[in-house]
Design a protein around this motif. Sequence first.
Motif: not given
Length: 97
Positions: A79, A85, A82, A89-91
């Motif tokens: 993450l 996040t 990314a 979770y990946i935003k």
Amino acid sequence: MAKITEDDVLVLAKLSRLHFADDEFIEIAKEIESILEYVAQLQSVDLKDYKPTYQVTGLKNVMRPDEPFDYDVSPEELLKNAPATEKGYIKVRRVLE
């Protein structure tokens, strides 16, 4: 084979939400008739001695076994790559409105 009329084409055009000029209906009716004649010709072919072709390469079960593999990377480390996040979770931006 039944004759396709301009009214039939009008109904099909309305159902498929297509718009045609008035002079196009006769030509479209002829084209639909020729397509239906070809389909009728295909349906008359005797295929009882033929097996269906599901694929043409001859390969069988080319998938690898589904076995877990440990990449020695934690979800937190992944993450970090990314751009954004939230709660693990990946935003991403909203796609649907």
